[in-house]
Design an enzyme around this catalytic site. Structure first.
Site, PDB file in Angstrom:
ATOM      1  N   ARG A 116       0.850  -1.189   0.000  1.00  0.00           N
ATOM      2  CA  ARG A 116       0.000   0.000   0.000  1.00  0.00           C
ATOM      3  C   ARG A 116       0.885   1.237   0.000  1.00  0.00           C
ATOM      4  O   ARG A 116       2.095   1.113   0.098  1.00  0.00           O
ATOM      5  CB  ARG A 116      -0.988  -0.010   1.190  1.00  0.00           C
ATOM      6  N   GLY A 117       0.237   2.406  -0.086  1.00  0.00           N
ATOM      7  CA  GLY A 117       0.992   3.650  -0.243  1.00  0.00           C
ATOM      8  C   GLY A 117       1.100   3.938  -1.727  1.00  0.00           C
ATOM      9  O   GLY A 117       1.497   3.043  -2.499  1.00  0.00           O
ATOM     10  N   ARG A 155      -7.327  -0.202  -6.942  1.00  0.00           N
ATOM     11  CA  ARG A 155      -7.605   0.890  -5.985  1.00  0.00           C
ATOM     12  C   ARG A 155      -7.716   2.185  -6.791  1.00  0.00           C
ATOM     13  O   ARG A 155      -6.795   2.526  -7.525  1.00  0.00           O
ATOM     14  CB  ARG A 155      -6.497   0.980  -4.917  1.00  0.00           C
ATOM     15  N   ASP A 208      -2.172  10.921  -2.118  1.00  0.00           N
ATOM     16  CA  ASP A 208      -2.503   9.857  -3.083  1.00  0.00           C
ATOM     17  C   ASP A 208      -2.830  10.413  -4.459  1.00  0.00           C
ATOM     18  O   ASP A 208      -2.585   9.765  -5.465  1.00  0.00           O
ATOM     19  CB  ASP A 208      -3.669   9.018  -2.563  1.00  0.00           C
ATOM     20  N   ASN A 215      -5.689  12.341   0.498  1.00  0.00           N
ATOM     21  CA  ASN A 215      -4.754  11.531   1.286  1.00  0.00           C
ATOM     22  C   ASN A 215      -5.588  10.748   2.303  1.00  0.00           C
ATOM     23  O   ASN A 215      -6.817  10.880   2.368  1.00  0.00           O
ATOM     24  CB  ASN A 215      -3.695  12.416   1.961  1.00  0.00           C
ATOM     25  N   LYS A 216      -4.910   9.959   3.092  1.00  0.00           N
ATOM     26  CA  LYS A 216      -5.569   9.056   4.046  1.00  0.00           C
ATOM     27  C   LYS A 216      -6.670   9.763   4.834  1.00  0.00           C
ATOM     28  O   LYS A 216      -6.477  10.885   5.303  1.00  0.00           O
ATOM     29  CB  LYS A 216      -4.496   8.484   4.981  1.00  0.00           C
TER      30      LYS A 216
HETATM   31  O1  MRU Z   1      -4.571   3.226   2.024  1.00  0.00           O
HETATM   32  P1  MRU Z   1      -3.096   3.445   1.954  1.00  0.00           P
HETATM   33  O2  MRU Z   1      -2.342   2.902   3.124  1.00  0.00           O
HETATM   34  O3  MRU Z   1      -2.532   2.993   0.622  1.00  0.00           O
HETATM   35  O4  MRU Z   1      -2.934   5.027   2.004  1.00  0.00           O
HETATM   36  C1  MRU Z   1      -1.671   5.590   2.020  1.00  0.00           C
HETATM   37  C2  MRU Z   1      -1.678   7.051   2.156  1.00  0.00           C
HETATM   38  O5  MRU Z   1      -2.693   7.679   2.291  1.00  0.00           O
HETATM   39  C3  MRU Z   1      -0.340   7.734   2.060  1.00  0.00           C
HETATM   40  O6  MRU Z   1      -0.319   8.892   2.828  1.00  0.00           O
HETATM   41  C4  MRU Z   1      -0.060   8.098   0.596  1.00  0.00           C
HETATM   42  O7  MRU Z   1      -0.260   7.004  -0.235  1.00  0.00           O
HETATM   43  C5  MRU Z   1       1.318   8.587   0.409  1.00  0.00           C
HETATM   44  S1  MRU Z   1       2.513   7.334   0.671  1.00  0.00           S
HETATM   45  C6  MRU Z   1       4.036   7.935   0.270  1.00  0.00           C
END
Ligand code: MRU
Length: 344
Positions: free
Chosen positions: A45-46, A86, A234, A244-245
């Protein structure tokens, strides 16, 4: 440095991020569908790491093609499957586009050459991500001062990228320069990337970290314990609005109320220049079980209604600067992001 993902001859190996920090388990993917499932289940993820995984997924998919006559059909099927994993992270679609360009450019070569070219392209995407993160770190570290306490969210480190990290990369770079930084990591419900992954990564690097629950951020700001907030992204629309998250928006509003800088850190391939504003970004809705349960622990009855958006949008007016590999972008983002993209 910790690799989130690695290519190994005819397979892809990933650290299973669902199991950290309790167990260090590695998962092997031998075809593109297994990579797609790994992205969906958040084994990896990320945003940048998802992009690298998708690129390897395409390479792996083509490696398994036996007959030349099925090639185009197979390629389109693989791209479509990986593109459905995703929806929010722009890096995923950027990486698929790059793989598509490489495929089109080399389409006239023999099948075995095409396979080689696709593997090389995915490896290049991985290598460049690490380089990009290091450049981001060297720009961003100037914004962090010795003795500051920094609030970060989710996980934006080596695990979320091909290595080094974006927002955590900036923190890492400042610490490597000898600055004394105290990181507050918010746990990041429901998937707990902050508690499980960020604390684990920073602990391994001996960077001072204190874990808080998400609802403690406002109180700590009021008490003067936070100097600034720094997170990843993201997808960023061309006006600077940032997905973002889930929970990032809350922190940005709190930071503004308390007069604290709020920084977004992301490579330029996270910026979707086709989108005029954050309202156009598709927000992923995930399985309700992620909210009802933590691990094997049931928190709420299975019959309870749940909402589980994985991301939120922070309007650009709350963002003090966006740190990229080409430099630090400040408002007005519409003009300045475009200029940064063009910068040599
Ligand atoms: O759902 P995730 O864990 O993939 O979400 C990740 C995030 O929101 C991160 O902040 C984002 O991807 C940047 S990672 C360098």
């Amino acid at each position: 440095m910790l690799p989130s993902i690695e290519w190994d001859k005819d397979k892809v190996i990933m650290i299973d991020q669902r199991k950290l920090p309790k167990e260090e388990v590695y998962v092997e993917c031998k075809d593109s569908n297994q990579v797609a499932e790994a992205i969906e289940k958040m084994i990896i993820r990320g945003a940048p790491a998802i992009g690298v995984a998708a690129a390897y997924g395409v390479a792996l998919g083509l490696l398994n093609v036996k007959k030349e006559e099925n090639l185009d059909e197979e390629f389109n099927r693989i791209i479509l499957r990986l593109g459905k994993t995703r929806p929010t992270a722009h890096n995923l679609f950027w990486a698929l586009e790059r793989m598509k360009e490489t495929f089109d450019k080399n389409r006239r070569l023999s099948l075995s050459w095409i396979k080689q070219k696709m593997i090389q392209e995915a490896q290049d995407i991985e290598r460049r991500d690490i380089k990009t993160n290091k450049k981001i770190g060297s720009w961003g570290k100037s914004l962090l001062k010795d003795g500051q306490s920094i609030l970060t969210y989710c996980n934006t480190g080596a695990l979320a990228t091909a290595g080094y990290g974006t927002a955590l990369g900036v923190i890492r770079a400042a610490c490597h320069e000898g600055k004394g930084i105290h990181v507050f990591a918010a746990e990041t419900r429901p998937f707990l990337q902050g508690a499980r992954l960020t604390c684990w990564e920073l602990g391994r690097e001996k960077i001072l970290v204190t874990l808080i629950t998400d609802n403690m951020a406002g109180h700590l700001m009021q008490e003067g314990e936070i100097s600034l907030v720094i997170t990843g992204a993201d997808r960023i629309a061309r006006n600077g609005d940032t997905a973002n998250k889930i929970g990032t928006y809350t922190l940005a509003v709190l930071a503004k109320e308390h007069g604290l800088p709020f920084y977004i850190v992301a490579p330029l391939n996270t910026v979707d220049f086709n989108l005029t504003g954050g309202g156009e970004i598709k927000i992923e809705e995930r399985n309700p079980q992620e909210v009802r349960e933590i691990g094997d622990q049931c928190l709420a009855l299975p019959s309870v209604n749940v909402k589980n958006p994985a991301f939120d949008i922070t309007p650009s007016r709350f963002i003090s600067a966006i740190i990229t590999e080409k430099g630090i972008v400040r408002p007005p983002y519409g003009k300045n992001l475009e200029e940064m993209r063009e910068k040599k």
